[in-house]
Design an enzyme around this catalytic site. Structure first.
Site, short mmCIF file in Angstrom:
data_model
loop_
_atom_site.label_atom_id
_atom_site.label_comp_id
_atom_site.label_asym_id
_atom_site.label_seq_id
_atom_site.Cartn_x
_atom_site.Cartn_y
_atom_site.Cartn_z
NE ARG A 18 -3.61 -0.15 2.63
CZ ARG A 18 -4.22 -0.56 3.75
NH1 ARG A 18 -4.03 0.09 4.88
NH2 ARG A 18 -5.02 -1.61 3.73
NE ARG A 22 -2.31 2.27 9.47
CZ ARG A 22 -3.12 1.26 9.17
NH1 ARG A 22 -3.86 1.30 8.09
NH2 ARG A 22 -3.21 0.21 9.95
CE LYS A 31 -6.07 -0.31 11.29
NZ LYS A 31 -6.97 -1.04 10.37
CE LYS A 57 -7.61 3.50 8.91
NZ LYS A 57 -8.68 2.62 8.44
CB CYS A 99 -13.87 -3.96 1.65
SG CYS A 99 -14.41 -5.63 2.05
CB CYS A 148 -9.09 -9.47 2.76
SG CYS A 148 -9.19 -8.95 4.48
CB CYS A 191 -14.83 -9.21 8.05
SG CYS A 191 -13.56 -7.95 8.30
CB CYS A 217 -12.04 -2.04 4.63
SG CYS A 217 -11.02 -2.88 5.85
FE1 SRM Z 1 -9.00 -1.87 6.13
C1 SRM Z 1 -7.55 -4.40 7.81
C2 SRM Z 1 -8.15 -3.31 3.27
C3 SRM Z 1 -9.76 0.99 4.60
C4 SRM Z 1 -10.68 -0.82 8.97
N1 SRM Z 1 -7.99 -3.56 5.70
C5 SRM Z 1 -7.44 -4.45 6.58
C6 SRM Z 1 -6.60 -5.48 5.82
C7 SRM Z 1 -5.19 -4.97 5.77
C8 SRM Z 1 -6.71 -6.92 6.34
C9 SRM Z 1 -5.70 -7.40 7.35
O1 SRM Z 1 -5.48 -6.72 8.36
O2 SRM Z 1 -5.17 -8.47 7.13
C10 SRM Z 1 -7.28 -5.40 4.42
C11 SRM Z 1 -6.42 -5.81 3.24
C12 SRM Z 1 -7.28 -6.40 2.16
C13 SRM Z 1 -6.59 -6.57 0.87
O3 SRM Z 1 -6.45 -7.74 0.42
O4 SRM Z 1 -6.18 -5.59 0.27
C14 SRM Z 1 -7.83 -4.01 4.45
N2 SRM Z 1 -8.85 -1.24 4.32
C15 SRM Z 1 -8.56 -2.01 3.24
C16 SRM Z 1 -8.80 -1.26 1.94
C17 SRM Z 1 -7.81 -1.63 0.85
C18 SRM Z 1 -10.24 -1.52 1.50
C19 SRM Z 1 -10.59 -1.10 0.11
O5 SRM Z 1 -11.36 -1.84 -0.48
O6 SRM Z 1 -10.17 -0.05 -0.37
C20 SRM Z 1 -8.69 0.18 2.46
C21 SRM Z 1 -7.30 0.72 2.42
C22 SRM Z 1 -7.24 2.09 2.95
C23 SRM Z 1 -5.93 2.80 2.78
O7 SRM Z 1 -5.63 3.17 1.65
O8 SRM Z 1 -5.24 3.00 3.77
C24 SRM Z 1 -9.13 0.00 3.90
N3 SRM Z 1 -9.95 -0.17 6.72
C25 SRM Z 1 -10.28 0.84 5.87
C26 SRM Z 1 -11.26 1.68 6.47
C27 SRM Z 1 -11.92 2.89 5.81
C28 SRM Z 1 -11.32 4.19 6.22
O9 SRM Z 1 -10.33 4.23 6.95
O10 SRM Z 1 -11.86 5.19 5.80
C29 SRM Z 1 -11.55 1.16 7.71
C30 SRM Z 1 -12.63 1.66 8.69
C31 SRM Z 1 -12.25 2.88 9.42
C32 SRM Z 1 -11.48 2.55 10.65
O11 SRM Z 1 -10.27 2.45 10.58
O12 SRM Z 1 -12.11 2.33 11.69
C33 SRM Z 1 -10.71 -0.01 7.86
N4 SRM Z 1 -9.07 -2.48 8.13
C34 SRM Z 1 -9.87 -1.94 9.09
C35 SRM Z 1 -9.74 -2.72 10.30
C36 SRM Z 1 -10.50 -2.47 11.63
C37 SRM Z 1 -9.82 -1.45 12.46
C38 SRM Z 1 -10.45 -1.30 13.81
O13 SRM Z 1 -10.27 -0.28 14.42
O14 SRM Z 1 -11.13 -2.21 14.28
C39 SRM Z 1 -8.84 -3.75 10.00
C40 SRM Z 1 -8.36 -4.87 10.95
C41 SRM Z 1 -7.38 -4.39 11.96
O15 SRM Z 1 -6.85 -3.28 11.91
O16 SRM Z 1 -7.14 -5.17 12.87
C42 SRM Z 1 -8.45 -3.59 8.64
FE1 SF4 Z 2 -10.89 -7.51 4.63
FE2 SF4 Z 2 -12.83 -7.08 6.35
FE3 SF4 Z 2 -11.43 -5.03 5.39
FE4 SF4 Z 2 -13.09 -6.27 3.82
S1 SF4 Z 2 -13.66 -5.16 5.68
S2 SF4 Z 2 -10.96 -5.72 3.30
S3 SF4 Z 2 -12.97 -8.34 4.51
S4 SF4 Z 2 -10.64 -6.62 6.68
#
Ligand code: SRM
Ligand code: SF4
Length: 604
Positions: free
Chosen positions: A100, A169, A233, A235, A454, A460, A499, A503
């Site tokens: 990323r 981030r 993290k 943001k 997502c 993922c 899930c 995201c």
């Molecule tokens: Fe996310 C984890 C993809 C935006 C909340 N996210 C992940 C991981 C890295 C899975 C992992 O930990 O193994 C995913 C990788 C999937 C893949 O194969 O690419 C993943 N997140 C993404 C992306 C690529 C989704 C997309 O379809 O675009 C987004 C990349 C953003 C970026 O450029 O940095 C992405 N993730 C988000 C958002 C949206 C936002 O920030 O506006 C959220 C919700 C907002 C937030 O942070 O609360 C988000 N991702 C999470 C979480 C839950 C965090 C939490 O506080 O509970 C995880 C899991 C974790 O961190 O443990 C996670």
């Molecule tokens: Fe993976 Fe869950 Fe984020 Fe979708 S919402 S990319 S399934 S961690």
């Protein structure tokens, strides 16, 4: 303005007065989360990464290094589609890395685009993915190609530092091209915050670019973060009303531009404590929309960002990662105490937030012109997947051709779309011809225009259900249902995730689908169209094949009973189909409001 205050009747814990625990011994004694030990032992994010790259017998790295490599913008993944077959053949998983980038405000030049394109075709399966946070991801980069890929990213004058991990981030910024001055201010602030909160360790250059190891006083490497970085993290996002395209209420820290009548910036409203992630069946975890905290002048914004982040660094929960985000810190100590600490660290008292109004959180598609005479074309990129689709749009090839002639820049949006920005008069026709020749999409039906999914399967590791590969089919079904009720042109937001990590920010979409298990989803309804209010669980564990059937009668009711201009989410709440969710702690309650709403201020 009373609505700006958090609930005062809640009892909060007394805030800590000490600095973060920075010593390994203290970490053991205090029973901190395992990731805290990994950070401490890593020597400023080095760990065993350099050695692990040399182990050719496996495409993976060690578990602890897998946590550490996130700070470098990478995730170890495997192709989950291939798991059963490889297991049958007793083969190792099909390991590869997701990479990323960190691109503040999502702006890249055509030259950078061409290098990013070349990386995709050489190392990453002919695809780039525009994310929900305005940056690019590559999937499927194998371990032996990691260093070559990072060198190419460096050659584009870009990097992946702190794109993931317990750090600040990628900083998002509003893209609205028509608001030329406001965009410049938002982008400028995003860049400044991104630079100011960037980890200072040289580990990234050292490991990936064979840079020299910097020796000397270790503490000087990370004056802001220290050895343990952040509890989780962090943001940051910068928004410019009337569009909430960046979903300011979903982030730990947000800045909302307050503009005067001439659209010039007067200062920023500051929001804190937003976040989406939760775990199924764990009511102590919940999504939360951010609180409005204060108003600051433009010159104070970076100081506010630093202070908010360092208070979270010191007050955030380092024992339980599921309770470590800023949203839980605010719930634990209260907004009043949090703001007082931020003000104390800056040595200044700030004004109360100013009124503003958002109209929606989607993108504007097609051409728009700024008041500087430049033109901007927003393309609809389904789920942000920039690739050539067999028999369909040739996103990768088309954007490559456009980058070769484009004189402006490209902007990624927070809705996974791409803007060909700053096109001068003389180039518009040429770009238009290329867009048509490659079948690139300047828009889509009303539902698709407002959709996000997502990544989920197959890359993922946390996905419980399909998302990106499922939502298009569901939308085709829903479009039929909407058309039957005369709603095909109505703007309704729909987002799905595999899930509950959220995201694609599904909890603030009017229709939110959240994976529960294979082909099963929780259905959330009743969020606000402008992303300022959470939805509520409407139906648990619905089979994918039944979702359209569950929504159809609600569409019928909406078509018959809505008031002029009323959005779907608002209607469902008013008509009593779902209870209004006022904020995070109220998210799991089926009825009733535990906290006062801030809707009055942000105009829903
Ligand atoms: Fe996310 C984890 C993809 C935006 C909340 N996210 C992940 C991981 C890295 C899975 C992992 O930990 O193994 C995913 C990788 C999937 C893949 O194969 O690419 C993943 N997140 C993404 C992306 C690529 C989704 C997309 O379809 O675009 C987004 C990349 C953003 C970026 O450029 O940095 C992405 N993730 C988000 C958002 C949206 C936002 O920030 O506006 C959220 C919700 C907002 C937030 O942070 O609360 C988000 N991702 C999470 C979480 C839950 C965090 C939490 O506080 O509970 C995880 C899991 C974790 O961190 O443990 C996670
Ligand atoms: Fe993976 Fe869950 Fe984020 Fe979708 S919402 S990319 S399934 S961690």
């Amino acid at each position: 303005m009373d609505d700006l205050k958090p609930s005062l009747e809640r009892v909060y814990e007394t805030p800590p007065t000490t600095r973060p625990i920075d010593e390994a011994e203290a970490a053991h004694a205090a029973g901190l989360a395992h990731n805290e030990h990994i950070k401490i032992a890593s020597g400023y994010l080095r760990g065993g990464l350099a050695d692990g790259l040399l182990k050719h017998a496996t495409g993976a790295i060690s578990e602890d290094d897998g946590q550490l490599v996130k700070f470098h913008g990478m995730y170890l993944q495997d192709d989950r589609d291939l798991r059963p077959e490889r297991a049958k053949k007793k083969l190792d998983k099909a390991y590869a890395f997701m990479i990323r980038l960190r691109i503040a405000g999502g702006v890249v030049t055509p030259k950078q685009w061409l290098i990013l394109d070349e990386i995709a075709t050489t190392y990453a399966g002919d695809a780039i993915r525009a994310t929900t946070r305005q940056t690019f991801q590559y999937h499927g980069v194998i371990k032996s190609n990691l260093k070559r890929t990072m060198a190419a990213i460096d050659a584009a004058l870009l990097d992946t530092i702190a794109a993931c991990g317990d750090v600040n981030r990628n900083v998002m910024a509003a893209t609205n091209p028509a608001q030329v001055h406001a965009h410049a201010a938002a982008y400028g602030l995003a860049k400044e915050i991104s630079d100011s909160l960037l980890p200072k360790t040289n580990a990234w250059r050292e490991i990936w670019l064979d840079g020299e190891r910097v020796v000397g006083g270790e503490e000087e490497f990370e004056p802001v973060y220290g050895r343990t970085y952040l509890p989780r993290k962090f943001k940051v996002v910068v928004a410019v009303p009337p569009s909430n395209e960046v979903d300011v209420f979903a982030h730990d820290l947000g800045f909302i531009a307050i503009l005067d009548k001439k659209q010039r910036l007067t200062g920023w409203n500051v929001t804190v404590g937003g976040g989406m992630g939760m775990s199924h069946g764990e009511p102590d975890t919940f999504p939360r929309t951010a609180d409005l905290m204060l108003f600051c002048k433009p010159g104070d914004a970076v100081k506010v960002a630093e202070a908010v982040m360092t208070v979270q660094r010191d007050w955030g929960n380092r024992k339980n990662r599921k309770n470590a985000r800023l949203k839980y810190t605010i719930e634990r100590y209260g907004l009043k105490a949090f703001r007082a600490e931020v003000e104390a660290r800056i040595g200044k008292t700030f004004a109360e937030p100013k009124p503003f109004a958002f109209t929606g959180n989607g993108d504007r598609y097609g051409w728009a012109s700024g008041d500087d005479g430049r033109h901007h074309l927003t393309l609809y990129v389904p789920s942000g997947r920039i690739k050539d689709i067999e028999g369909g749009a040739q996103f990768l090839s088309g954007l490559r051709r456009i980058a070769a002639v484009h004189e402006g820049d490209f902007r990624l949006t927070g809705n996974q779309n791409v803007i060909i920005a700053n096109v001068p008069d003389g180039k518009r026709a040429e770009i238009e011809t290329l867009v048509d020749a490659y079948g690139l999409t300047k828009g889509a039906g009303a539902l698709r225009r407002n959709s996000m999914a997502c990544v989920a399967l197959p890359t993922c590791g946390l996905a419980l259900a399909e998302s990106e590969r499922y939502l298009p089919d569901l939308m085709t079904e829903l479009e039929g249902s909407l058309a039957r009720h005369g709603l095909e042109n109505d703007e309704i937001t729909i987002r799905s995730t595999g899930c509950p990590n959220g995201c694609a920010r599904p909890f603030i979409a009017e229709i939110g689908l959240v994976g529960r298990g294979p082909e099963r989803y929780h259905l959330y309804l009743g969020a606000a169209f402008d992303g300022s209010r959470l939805g509520k669980l409407y139906r648990e564990d619905v089979a994918a094949s039944e979702i359209c059937g569950v929504l159809d009668p609600l569409f019928a009711d909406y078509a018959a009973g809505r008031t002029p201009g009323e959005h779907f989410g608002d209607f469902l709440v008013r008509a009593g189909h779902v209870a209004r969710t006022t904020n995070g702690p109220d998210f799991h309650a089926r009825t009733g409001a535990l906290r006062p709403s801030v809707d009055a201020v942000h105009g829903t």
